[in-house]
Write a protein that holds these residues in place. Structure first.
Motif, PDB file in Angstrom:
ATOM      1  N   UNK A  84      -8.347   1.325   0.737  1.00 49.27           N
ATOM      2  CA  UNK A  84      -9.258   2.273   1.393  1.00 49.27           C
ATOM      3  C   UNK A  84     -10.626   1.635   1.616  1.00 49.27           C
ATOM      4  N   UNK A  85     -11.124   0.901   0.617  1.00 45.14           N
ATOM      5  CA  UNK A  85     -12.422   0.238   0.748  1.00 45.14           C
ATOM      6  C   UNK A  85     -12.419  -0.733   1.922  1.00 45.14           C
ATOM      7  N   UNK A  86     -11.363  -1.521   2.018  1.00 48.67           N
ATOM      8  CA  UNK A  86     -11.271  -2.501   3.097  1.00 48.67           C
ATOM      9  C   UNK A  86     -11.241  -1.807   4.457  1.00 48.67           C
ATOM     10  N   UNK A  87     -10.489  -0.729   4.552  1.00 51.10           N
ATOM     11  CA  UNK A  87     -10.420   0.006   5.817  1.00 51.10           C
ATOM     12  C   UNK A  87     -11.796   0.531   6.224  1.00 51.10           C
TER      13      UNK A  87
ATOM     14  N   UNK B 138      -3.195   3.508  -8.383  1.00 54.61           N
ATOM     15  CA  UNK B 138      -4.407   4.143  -7.856  1.00 54.61           C
ATOM     16  C   UNK B 138      -5.423   3.085  -7.420  1.00 54.61           C
ATOM     17  N   UNK B 139      -5.558   2.018  -8.196  1.00 52.76           N
ATOM     18  CA  UNK B 139      -6.493   0.954  -7.848  1.00 52.76           C
ATOM     19  C   UNK B 139      -6.105   0.293  -6.527  1.00 52.76           C
ATOM     20  N   UNK B 140      -4.800   0.104  -6.326  1.00 52.33           N
ATOM     21  CA  UNK B 140      -4.332  -0.498  -5.071  1.00 52.33           C
ATOM     22  C   UNK B 140      -4.712   0.398  -3.892  1.00 52.33           C
ATOM     23  N   UNK B 141      -4.489   1.696  -4.042  1.00 51.36           N
ATOM     24  CA  UNK B 141      -4.832   2.644  -2.978  1.00 51.36           C
ATOM     25  C   UNK B 141      -6.329   2.585  -2.667  1.00 51.36           C
TER      26      UNK B 141
ATOM     27  N   UNK C 218       0.821  -1.208   0.000  1.00 51.33           N
ATOM     28  CA  UNK C 218       0.000   0.000   0.000  1.00 51.33           C
ATOM     29  C   UNK C 218       0.857   1.261   0.000  1.00 51.33           C
ATOM     30  N   UNK C 219       1.832   1.332   0.901  1.00 55.48           N
ATOM     31  CA  UNK C 219       2.673   2.528   0.985  1.00 55.48           C
ATOM     32  C   UNK C 219       3.464   2.733  -0.300  1.00 55.48           C
ATOM     33  N   UNK C 220       3.916   1.636  -0.895  1.00 52.53           N
ATOM     34  CA  UNK C 220       4.628   1.757  -2.172  1.00 52.53           C
ATOM     35  C   UNK C 220       3.706   2.326  -3.242  1.00 52.53           C
ATOM     36  N   UNK C 221       2.452   1.836  -3.279  1.00 42.39           N
ATOM     37  CA  UNK C 221       1.491   2.321  -4.278  1.00 42.39           C
ATOM     38  C   UNK C 221       1.179   3.794  -4.048  1.00 42.39           C
ATOM     39  N   UNK C 222       0.978   4.200  -2.795  1.00 41.16           N
ATOM     40  CA  UNK C 222       0.693   5.603  -2.490  1.00 41.16           C
ATOM     41  C   UNK C 222       1.858   6.501  -2.904  1.00 41.16           C
ATOM     42  N   UNK C 223       3.060   6.073  -2.580  1.00 41.13           N
ATOM     43  CA  UNK C 223       4.235   6.884  -2.927  1.00 41.13           C
ATOM     44  C   UNK C 223       4.452   6.946  -4.431  1.00 41.13           C
ATOM     45  N   UNK C 224       4.101   5.863  -5.116  1.00 37.77           N
ATOM     46  CA  UNK C 224       4.205   5.861  -6.574  1.00 37.77           C
ATOM     47  C   UNK C 224       3.225   6.864  -7.190  1.00 37.77           C
TER      48      UNK C 224
END
Length: 439
Positions: free
Chosen positions: A119-122, A112-115, A23-29
């Motif tokens: 978020x949906x799961x949270x 973006x899809x990963x992020x 997740x953090x990698x996807x957000x930073x990307x």
């Protein structure tokens, strides 16, 4: 600390390592892609709340503010925009590391899809935690609404031009009969609509005593006759009355006789009724006549039926819109109706099933010389007109004019059809037995 803040803290600091790392990698990307190509932010549907950490939320917020101001997005402008919050996001060193992280923007949609998925799961887990903690109907409704909202959130990928043209090309050289909608049972209506298209919300509206419930029952029976599956939600009439009306239609027994079948049925009627009951028993049609049903109740039943009969032709009929129990708080009645029709449309799309939704018409019809209804006669018509794919308005001239020449004719005005023509289809209504036939 509130329950939500406590849960969010757990997600930010106690998330399973592998998932957190992804997740953090996807957000930073995503953030790095914006630094690399600032215009890419216009293609993102993310909001700051979709990011899992406070510092990434603040960085993305600053990026959005710079976009709104029409300023470039780079290290210098970001430092100035963050101002006193710079230290809270990790300082210049963190900004710099994010800015040089993403080598290309080619895969930003994937990140973006990963992020969004995380978020949906949270959000669903937070709503579920609220329900488990309190166990109130309000928390249950919040969990349900959160689940629905999270299903709708995300990117909807369109098909390529090649995919669309290929489908059109196939239609030129292949019989598309198996791709048509659910058979209405009437040749003239099929000709106009192509059947009930899967995923469509069909509004069937009329003034009282026009025959809209009888017509809806005929549509349900026609689907069942062809081996289809039907869920009929009756919020006004008990199941025994509806079944009697269908048996009357099958057997051609005058509906009035069913009020006292023991005394009024002839021997022939009894034989016909037994045969009709045997036939009805074979049909896969279920009537749900609970007086108070919410959209959540309807969705649950549709999901169960879809799971049981995944390959069957499937039709849903709801009688009627204004009796569906409202949930949540709405300032006005029309807003509550709008929420219901919107959600029913989403259910139709999600489960790929046509939903025929009966609706009342306003009394404004009675004030005109010409009693034929128009779309604006729909109660709370704004939302209904907007969400409906097809709108059918029923009219019987004999109801208003006793000397009418077409005493048994019912007009079905296709007032709206997104993917087809509009116009009037005429059927004969044998009202004594509640049966519709071609003219």
């Amino acid at each position: 600390m509130t329950k939500r803040a406590e849960s969010e803290s757990q997600y930010q600091h106690g998330y399973p390592y592998k998932a957190e790392n992804e997740l953090l990698k996807a957000e930073n990307m995503v953030l790095g892609a914006v630094f690399l190509e600032p215009k890419i932010i216009n293609e993102l549907i993310l909001e700051h709340r979709h990011f899992s950490t406070i510092r990434n939320q603040k960085i993305y917020q600053a990026m959005l503010r710079l976009r709104e101001k029409g300023r470039p997005i780079d290290i210098v402008t970001m430092i100035a925009e963050l101002g006193d919050e710079l230290g809270n996001v990790g300082g210049v060193s963190y900004l710099t590391s994010v800015a040089v992280l993403c080598p290309t923007t080619a895969h930003v949609e994937h990140y973006q899809e990963i992020v969004l998925e995380h978020f949906k799961i949270r959000e669903i887990k937070l709503a579920a935690a609220g329900f488990c903690h309190n166990g109130t109907p309000e928390e249950a409704e919040n969990l349900y609404q959160t689940f629905i909202a999270m299903q709708e959130l995300g990117m909807k990928r369109g098909r390529s031009k090649e995919d669309v043209l290929l489908e059109i090309h196939d239609e030129l050289y292949e019989d598309q009969a198996n791709r048509r909608g659910v058979n209405t049972g009437f040749v003239s209506l099929n000709r106009m609509t192509g059947g009930w298209n899967r995923g469509d919300l069909v509004i069937l509206a009329a003034r009282p005593s026009m025959g809209k419930t009888a017509f809806a029952l005929n549509l349900a029976m026609n689907c069942s006759k062809n081996g289809g599956t039907v869920d009929f939600f009756s919020l006004e009439m008990p199941d025994i009355q509806l079944v009697k009306r269908m048996l009357s239609s099958i057997s051609a027994i005058d509906g009035a006789k069913w009020r006292d079948a023991y005394h009024l049925f002839t021997e022939r009627d009894q034989t016909s009724a037994e045969q009709a009951m045997s036939l009805y028993l074979k049909w896969n049609i279920q009537i749900h006549d609970q007086s108070r049903q919410t959209v959540a109740d309807i969705r649950a039943r549709i999901q169960k039926t879809r799971r049981q009969f995944p390959d069957s032709e499937y039709l849903v009929v709801i009688d009627y819109l204004q009796l569906i129990a409202q949930t949540g708080k709405h300032d006005r009645h029309d807003l509550a109706i709008a929420a219901i029709t919107k959600e029913l449309k989403q259910i139709a799309r999600q489960y790929n099933v046509p939903i025929i939704l009966l609706s009342q018409l306003s009394r404004g019809v009675e004030q005109r010389m010409d009693k034929r209804p128009i779309m604006s006669d729909l109660r709370d018509s704004g939302s209904i007109e907007q969400d409906a794919d097809v709108i059918l308005l029923l009219y019987r001239d004999e109801y208003y004019n006793t000397d009418s020449k077409g005493s048994n004719i019912i007009e079905i005005d296709i007032a709206k059809q997104r993917n087809g023509p509009v116009g009037i289809v005429k059927l004969a209504f044998e009202k004594e037995v509640g049966r519709f036939v071609e003219v």
